[in-house]
Design a protein around this motif. Sequence first.
Motif, PDB file in Angstrom:
ATOM      1  N   ILE A   1       3.070   2.526  -2.251  1.00 23.72           N
ATOM      2  CA  ILE A   1       1.957   3.398  -1.873  1.00 23.72           C
ATOM      3  C   ILE A   1       0.651   2.875  -2.436  1.00 23.72           C
ATOM      4  O   ILE A   1      -0.432   3.246  -1.993  1.00 23.72           O
ATOM      5  N   ASN A   2       0.759   1.961  -3.409  1.00 25.70           N
ATOM      6  CA  ASN A   2      -0.400   1.483  -4.166  1.00 25.70           C
ATOM      7  C   ASN A   2      -1.151   0.374  -3.411  1.00 25.70           C
ATOM      8  O   ASN A   2      -0.598  -0.705  -3.188  1.00 25.70           O
ATOM      9  N   PRO A   3      -2.408   0.628  -3.006  1.00 25.53           N
ATOM     10  CA  PRO A   3      -3.180  -0.366  -2.239  1.00 25.53           C
ATOM     11  C   PRO A   3      -3.303  -1.710  -2.962  1.00 25.53           C
ATOM     12  O   PRO A   3      -3.436  -2.755  -2.319  1.00 25.53           O
ATOM     13  N   LYS A   4      -3.234  -1.670  -4.296  1.00 25.58           N
ATOM     14  CA  LYS A   4      -3.348  -2.923  -5.061  1.00 25.58           C
ATOM     15  C   LYS A   4      -2.109  -3.808  -4.883  1.00 25.58           C
ATOM     16  O   LYS A   4      -2.160  -5.006  -5.083  1.00 25.58           O
ATOM     17  N   LEU A   5      -0.988  -3.191  -4.542  1.00 23.76           N
ATOM     18  CA  LEU A   5       0.260  -3.956  -4.381  1.00 23.76           C
ATOM     19  C   LEU A   5       0.500  -4.347  -2.922  1.00 23.76           C
ATOM     20  O   LEU A   5       1.072  -5.399  -2.638  1.00 23.76           O
ATOM     21  N   ILE A   6       0.035  -3.487  -1.999  1.00 24.09           N
ATOM     22  CA  ILE A   6       0.268  -3.737  -0.574  1.00 24.09           C
ATOM     23  C   ILE A   6      -0.386  -5.064  -0.178  1.00 24.09           C
ATOM     24  O   ILE A   6      -1.545  -5.303  -0.502  1.00 24.09           O
ATOM     25  N   GLY A   7       0.385  -5.909   0.485  1.00 25.74           N
ATOM     26  CA  GLY A   7      -0.129  -7.210   0.905  1.00 25.74           C
ATOM     27  C   GLY A   7       0.309  -8.340  -0.012  1.00 25.74           C
ATOM     28  O   GLY A   7       0.371  -9.499   0.397  1.00 25.74           O
ATOM     29  N   LEU A   8       0.634  -8.008  -1.265  1.00 26.00           N
ATOM     30  CA  LEU A   8       1.161  -9.034  -2.173  1.00 26.00           C
ATOM     31  C   LEU A   8       2.567  -9.429  -1.723  1.00 26.00           C
ATOM     32  O   LEU A   8       3.216  -8.699  -0.979  1.00 26.00           O
ATOM     33  N   LYS A   9       3.018 -10.590  -2.183  1.00 25.42           N
ATOM     34  CA  LYS A   9       4.343 -11.047  -1.758  1.00 25.42           C
ATOM     35  C   LYS A   9       5.294 -11.196  -2.936  1.00 25.42           C
ATOM     36  O   LYS A   9       4.906 -11.636  -4.011  1.00 25.42           O
ATOM     37  N   ILE A  10       6.547 -10.811  -2.711  1.00 30.02           N
ATOM     38  CA  ILE A  10       7.615 -11.099  -3.664  1.00 30.02           C
ATOM     39  C   ILE A  10       8.637 -11.933  -2.906  1.00 30.02           C
ATOM     40  O   ILE A  10       9.174 -11.474  -1.881  1.00 30.02           O
ATOM     41  N   ARG A  11       8.880 -13.148  -3.401  1.00 30.38           N
ATOM     42  CA  ARG A  11       9.794 -14.041  -2.685  1.00 30.38           C
ATOM     43  C   ARG A  11       9.503 -14.060  -1.178  1.00 30.38           C
ATOM     44  O   ARG A  11      10.387 -13.849  -0.367  1.00 30.38           O
ATOM     45  N   ASP A  12       8.232 -14.268  -0.848  1.00 26.39           N
ATOM     46  CA  ASP A  12       7.832 -14.400   0.557  1.00 26.39           C
ATOM     47  C   ASP A  12       7.942 -13.114   1.376  1.00 26.39           C
ATOM     48  O   ASP A  12       7.760 -13.145   2.599  1.00 26.39           O
ATOM     49  N   ILE A  13       8.280 -12.020   0.731  1.00 23.64           N
ATOM     50  CA  ILE A  13       8.331 -10.761   1.470  1.00 23.64           C
ATOM     51  C   ILE A  13       7.107  -9.936   1.092  1.00 23.64           C
ATOM     52  O   ILE A  13       6.877  -9.647  -0.085  1.00 23.64           O
ATOM     53  N   GLU A  14       6.312  -9.603   2.104  1.00 23.15           N
ATOM     54  CA  GLU A  14       5.065  -8.898   1.850  1.00 23.15           C
ATOM     55  C   GLU A  14       5.322  -7.422   1.559  1.00 23.15           C
ATOM     56  O   GLU A  14       6.101  -6.769   2.251  1.00 23.15           O
ATOM     57  N   ILE A  15       4.677  -6.905   0.536  1.00 17.64           N
ATOM     58  CA  ILE A  15       4.778  -5.480   0.228  1.00 17.64           C
ATOM     59  C   ILE A  15       3.980  -4.709   1.276  1.00 17.64           C
ATOM     60  O   ILE A  15       2.799  -4.972   1.487  1.00 17.64           O
ATOM     61  N   GLN A  16       4.664  -3.771   1.945  1.00 18.77           N
ATOM     62  CA  GLN A  16       4.019  -3.029   3.031  1.00 18.77           C
ATOM     63  C   GLN A  16       3.668  -1.603   2.602  1.00 18.77           C
ATOM     64  O   GLN A  16       4.225  -1.068   1.642  1.00 18.77           O
ATOM     65  N   ASP A  17       2.757  -1.030   3.357  1.00 21.21           N
ATOM     66  CA  ASP A  17       2.333   0.351   3.123  1.00 21.21           C
ATOM     67  C   ASP A  17       3.489   1.296   3.456  1.00 21.21           C
ATOM     68  O   ASP A  17       4.118   1.188   4.504  1.00 21.21           O
ATOM     69  N   ILE A  18       3.717   2.216   2.562  1.00 21.37           N
ATOM     70  CA  ILE A  18       4.841   3.142   2.695  1.00 21.37           C
ATOM     71  C   ILE A  18       4.752   3.974   3.984  1.00 21.37           C
ATOM     72  O   ILE A  18       5.767   4.446   4.503  1.00 21.37           O
ATOM     73  N   ASP A  19       3.540   4.109   4.521  1.00 24.47           N
ATOM     74  CA  ASP A  19       3.370   4.843   5.778  1.00 24.47           C
ATOM     75  C   ASP A  19       4.151   4.206   6.926  1.00 24.47           C
ATOM     76  O   ASP A  19       4.449   4.863   7.922  1.00 24.47           O
TER      77      ASP A  19
END
Lengths: 210, 210
Positions: B118-136
Amino acid sequence: MERKKNISMAVIKRLPKYHRYLAELMKNDVDRISSKELSEKIGFTASQIRQDLNCFGDFGQQGYGYNVNELYNQISGILGLTKDYKTVIVGAGNIGQAIANYTDFEKLGFTLQGIFDINPKLIGLKIRDIEIQDIDYLSDFLKENPTDIGVICVPKINVQKICDIFTKNGVKGIWNFGPVDLVVPEDVKVENVHLRDSLLTLSCLLNDIE
Amino acid sequence: MERKKNISMAVIKRLPKYHRYLAELMKNDVDRISSKELSEKIGFTASQIRQDLNCFGDFGQQGYGYNVNELYNQISGILGLTKDYKTVIVGAGNIGQAIANYTDFEKLGFTLQGIFDINPKLIGLKIRDIEIQDIDYLSDFLKENPTDIGVICVPKINVQKICDIFTKNGVKGIWNFGPVDLVVPEDVKVENVHLRDSLLTLSCLLNDIE
């Protein structure tokens, strides 16, 4: 307070859940609760609850139920939460950081007094004002700062080594996140959080329903 | 393979440990092992081991012991590790990141296909090539990407809400790290990792020895 020397491991494992639910009830200003109501909330049978709570004294009153506050305090005592515990975390990766950041644990009386890692990139950084120290100083630190609980969050290969440093320096409680079954002296207590085992339990359960 | 319909929860909970030890034995080129030797390694009694392993077939041979490889494969099957599981993590804090980074889980057949926060600061960052998406977008994502296991690593207040989104979108396995006992439909399996309960179990054990 009744001693709990004869309380089985199965009951001990259920106590934190009682504690959690009773804290919730107190927050909602509930003064008393019957074993039936508690059963509906907590998911154990009413008879199981009466049996569990009978293990350490007689709180329930026929037709009245349990005094929530009294029961909460008793269970806190049995869980050892009337004391303070000094903790040290070894391994400041994601899991170690997560544990370090749980301020709820501080509120329960677990005081984090040191964090250690082997990674030069992490050493010197701070988590909640506690500087991550070089693991080479762990042994000296434990000698100078008596520690109750050692939290192990390091890779598999180093888990037993860190455990040995803890136990040689008087640490009597080990909270182990490594996928290793530790060998410890008889007077040391270990609680494991084995994530791999937990995930495989879930896949086993899923496999069962198909 | 023998069906495991009648295997008790207690046995299921021990299976991942057998699996772990057998993997180790295979790595060390051990072909067979007696229940006595396995007992010394794993810490269950030999009779417990024989009883557990009898639950799902007859592997042991008098005077020969267990065929390590065969037993490993059988237990893998019972644990559901002959299948693949698609997983989605909600909550990209420390715990969520730790889970996302366990590449060992991928090797066991658990494929991470999405991470949400839910955190805009995390959304868009990647973990092992998987992008963190918006919970919406979680609900839509689950509809488009059938998921077997939902991993919940969010604060207490949102745990049940996320669980509901998972189960409404066909997720049958929930791996819950929130300090909440979930309410789920009957055909959904939940495995909890309750860190608070685990720590309180340790303090209870420590309190017992003093």
